[in-house]
Motif scaffolding. Structure first.
Motif, PDB file in Angstrom:
ATOM      1  N   ALA A  39      -6.808  36.937  18.188  1.00 22.46           N
ATOM      2  CA  ALA A  39      -6.924  36.022  17.045  1.00 22.46           C
ATOM      3  C   ALA A  39      -5.754  36.215  16.089  1.00 22.46           C
ATOM      4  O   ALA A  39      -5.154  35.243  15.606  1.00 22.46           O
ATOM      5  CB  ALA A  39      -8.251  36.261  16.325  1.00 22.46           C
ATOM      6  N   GLU A  40      -5.406  37.458  15.812  1.00 26.97           N
ATOM      7  CA  GLU A  40      -4.286  37.751  14.917  1.00 26.97           C
ATOM      8  C   GLU A  40      -2.967  37.285  15.540  1.00 26.97           C
ATOM      9  O   GLU A  40      -2.097  36.728  14.854  1.00 26.97           O
ATOM     10  CB  GLU A  40      -4.232  39.252  14.640  1.00 26.97           C
ATOM     11  N   ALA A  41      -2.844  37.489  16.839  1.00 24.21           N
ATOM     12  CA  ALA A  41      -1.623  37.085  17.536  1.00 24.21           C
ATOM     13  C   ALA A  41      -1.452  35.567  17.518  1.00 24.21           C
ATOM     14  O   ALA A  41      -0.323  35.062  17.399  1.00 24.21           O
ATOM     15  CB  ALA A  41      -1.650  37.593  18.970  1.00 24.21           C
TER      16      ALA A  41
ATOM     17  N   LEU B 128       5.802  42.262  14.885  1.00 26.69           N
ATOM     18  CA  LEU B 128       4.406  42.519  15.226  1.00 26.69           C
ATOM     19  C   LEU B 128       3.800  43.561  14.279  1.00 26.69           C
ATOM     20  O   LEU B 128       4.528  44.393  13.731  1.00 26.69           O
ATOM     21  CB  LEU B 128       4.303  43.033  16.669  1.00 26.69           C
ATOM     22  N   PRO B 129       2.494  43.549  14.107  1.00 25.75           N
ATOM     23  CA  PRO B 129       1.843  44.576  13.276  1.00 25.75           C
ATOM     24  C   PRO B 129       2.072  45.963  13.868  1.00 25.75           C
ATOM     25  O   PRO B 129       1.997  46.152  15.088  1.00 25.75           O
ATOM     26  CB  PRO B 129       0.361  44.195  13.334  1.00 25.75           C
TER      27      PRO B 129
ATOM     28  N   ALA C 164      -1.846  49.026  24.585  1.00 23.29           N
ATOM     29  CA  ALA C 164      -3.015  48.401  23.964  1.00 23.29           C
ATOM     30  C   ALA C 164      -2.640  47.181  23.140  1.00 23.29           C
ATOM     31  O   ALA C 164      -3.504  46.562  22.523  1.00 23.29           O
ATOM     32  CB  ALA C 164      -3.750  49.420  23.085  1.00 23.29           C
ATOM     33  N   CYS C 165      -1.355  46.818  23.134  1.00 25.62           N
ATOM     34  CA  CYS C 165      -0.866  45.704  22.314  1.00 25.62           C
ATOM     35  C   CYS C 165      -0.518  44.487  23.158  1.00 25.62           C
ATOM     36  O   CYS C 165       0.308  43.661  22.766  1.00 25.62           O
ATOM     37  CB  CYS C 165       0.349  46.148  21.503  1.00 25.62           C
ATOM     38  N   LEU C 166      -1.150  44.356  24.312  1.00 22.19           N
ATOM     39  CA  LEU C 166      -0.872  43.236  25.201  1.00 22.19           C
ATOM     40  C   LEU C 166      -1.074  41.895  24.515  1.00 22.19           C
ATOM     41  O   LEU C 166      -0.288  40.964  24.700  1.00 22.19           O
ATOM     42  CB  LEU C 166      -1.762  43.318  26.446  1.00 22.19           C
ATOM     43  N   GLY C 167      -2.135  41.778  23.713  1.00 22.54           N
ATOM     44  CA  GLY C 167      -2.407  40.511  23.032  1.00 22.54           C
ATOM     45  C   GLY C 167      -1.259  40.071  22.148  1.00 22.54           C
ATOM     46  O   GLY C 167      -0.884  38.893  22.142  1.00 22.54           O
ATOM     47  N   TYR C 168      -0.679  41.017  21.404  1.00 32.22           N
ATOM     48  CA  TYR C 168       0.448  40.693  20.533  1.00 32.22           C
ATOM     49  C   TYR C 168       1.652  40.206  21.333  1.00 32.22           C
ATOM     50  O   TYR C 168       2.220  39.148  21.055  1.00 32.22           O
ATOM     51  CB  TYR C 168       0.860  41.930  19.727  1.00 32.22           C
ATOM     52  N   SER C 169       2.070  40.991  22.333  1.00 32.97           N
ATOM     53  CA  SER C 169       3.298  40.653  23.058  1.00 32.97           C
ATOM     54  C   SER C 169       3.126  39.379  23.875  1.00 32.97           C
ATOM     55  O   SER C 169       4.018  38.518  23.896  1.00 32.97           O
ATOM     56  CB  SER C 169       3.721  41.811  23.964  1.00 32.97           C
ATOM     57  N   LEU C 170       1.977  39.235  24.525  1.00 29.77           N
ATOM     58  CA  LEU C 170       1.722  38.051  25.342  1.00 29.77           C
ATOM     59  C   LEU C 170       1.762  36.768  24.518  1.00 29.77           C
ATOM     60  O   LEU C 170       2.485  35.816  24.846  1.00 29.77           O
ATOM     61  CB  LEU C 170       0.358  38.206  26.020  1.00 29.77           C
TER      62      LEU C 170
ATOM     63  N   ALA D  35       2.883  36.296  21.443  1.00 26.03           N
ATOM     64  CA  ALA D  35       4.173  36.103  20.760  1.00 26.03           C
ATOM     65  C   ALA D  35       5.194  35.485  21.702  1.00 26.03           C
ATOM     66  O   ALA D  35       5.956  34.587  21.316  1.00 26.03           O
ATOM     67  CB  ALA D  35       4.684  37.430  20.208  1.00 26.03           C
ATOM     68  N   GLN D  36       5.222  35.951  22.935  1.00 24.38           N
ATOM     69  CA  GLN D  36       6.158  35.386  23.912  1.00 24.38           C
ATOM     70  C   GLN D  36       5.834  33.921  24.185  1.00 24.38           C
ATOM     71  O   GLN D  36       6.732  33.074  24.279  1.00 24.38           O
ATOM     72  CB  GLN D  36       6.111  36.201  25.204  1.00 24.38           C
TER      73      GLN D  36
END
Length: 328
Positions: free
Chosen positions: A13-15, A128-129, A137-143, A145-146
């Motif tokens: 959700a944040e991503a 990213l945060p 554990a940060c897959l959601g952010y990187s995925l 964002a890309q």
């Protein structure tokens, strides 16, 4: 690790909010290729992106995991450099080569040298945060964002983001059931070497499972894709292997011939190992299915770590490797 895995739906959700704000400076040369450079927990996002947009993005997308940028990278290349810490040496090395090649570089990181370089050269970047101790554990952010960079470059649309939001809701709703399934799977895999099989269009899911079993549970593991596995590895199943657990990661809408192959493969393998498990995805879209299976795999690797009495966060051998490399 359990707290980080549990936060995955909230991270998505944040991503999505971060991705909605991504805007790129105008690039004078038309894009003809996409290169995603990243390693480990940051690089897996590129593999997932590659799978999820293969039916939409009209340009070739290549995931680069190493020190060297391909010779074809040039001013017509959209290059995404992803490193959660911002200090991954392979990604930084690739960045320098892409800079010399004149590629349109977008950096994704929580800080570090990568963001410093982006600012120094006036490049676009996604911040990213910070504060997550394990980049995997940060897959959601990187995925996400890309994917946001691809949308900002007008190479993809909004559909994939709606799918990810639906996946987030599914994971939140099924969290208790997912954890129960993960515990049961971990119990079946204890003391075994997992071998993962999946349809080729979602190889990134099996790759994620393998990496999480490696890092969280401290176990060796391998994966292969159907149908390619039928042209080589299937012949390797010749002797009884009670020490191996075959895991078949399946989707109801896998290509029909691939699904038939997987069923036949399973029948063959079950004569040679007493642990052969089908794991079916949930969801309607490819993104929902992929994220469901990956989240299930994350929890499974955590419970497998507990069963083996190892710390799922600890990666001392990687820290040792980095220390030795720093001496050279």
């Amino acid at each position: 690790m359990d707290k980080m895995i549990a936060r995955f739906p909230a991270q998505l959700a944040e991503a999505l909010e971060i991705a909605a704000k991504i805007a790129l400076k105008k690039h004078t040369s038309p894009y003809r290729s996409v290169l995603i450079s990243g390693m480990g927990g940051s690089g897996i996002g590129g593999n997932v992106v590659q799978d999820l947009v293969r039916g939409e993005c009209k340009l070739p997308i290549v995931v680069n995991k190493g020190y060297a940028a391909p010779a074809w990278a040039n001013k017509h290349t959209l290059a995404i450099c992803s490193s959660y810490s911002g200090n991954t040496e392979e990604t930084l090395a690739t960045f320098g080569q892409l800079l010399d090649a004149g590629a349109k570089i977008v950096c994704i990181a929580s800080g570090g040298k990568l963001i410093e370089l982006a600012k120094k050269h006036g490049m676009d970047y996604v911040l990213l945060p910070g504060g997550w101790s394990s980049p995997r554990a940060c897959l959601g952010y990187s995925l996400v964002a890309q994917l946001g960079v691809l949308r900002a470059a007008k190479l993809t649309g909004n559909r994939i983001f709606r799918q990810i939001d639906s996946a987030r809701k599914l994971l939140e709703k099924d969290q208790t059931d997912i954890r129960k399934r993960a515990q049961k799977l971990a119990g079946a895999l204890a003391g075994k070497t997992p071998v993962l099989y999946i349809a080729d269009h979602l190889e990134s899911v099996a790759l994620r499972w393998r990496q999480q079993i490696n890092e969280n549970a401290k176990m060796l593991c391998w994966h292969h894709v159907i149908p390619e596995m039928n042209h080589n590895e299937l012949v390797g199943w010749r002797n009884n292997r009670p020490d191996v657990a075959a895991i078949w990661l399946r989707n109801r809408d896998d290509f029909a011939r691939t699904a038939v192959r997987m069923t036949i493969n399973k029948e063959i393998v079950e004569h040679l190992t007493n642990t052969s498990l089908e794991v079916w995805s949930k969801g309607k879209s490819p993104a929902e299915k992929a994220l469901y299976l990956m989240h299930l795999g994350d929890w499974m690797s955590y419970y497998l770590a507990l069963a083996r009495e190892v710390d799922p966060v600890e990666i001392k051998v990687i820290d040792y490797l980095k220390g030795e490399l720093a001496k050279v």
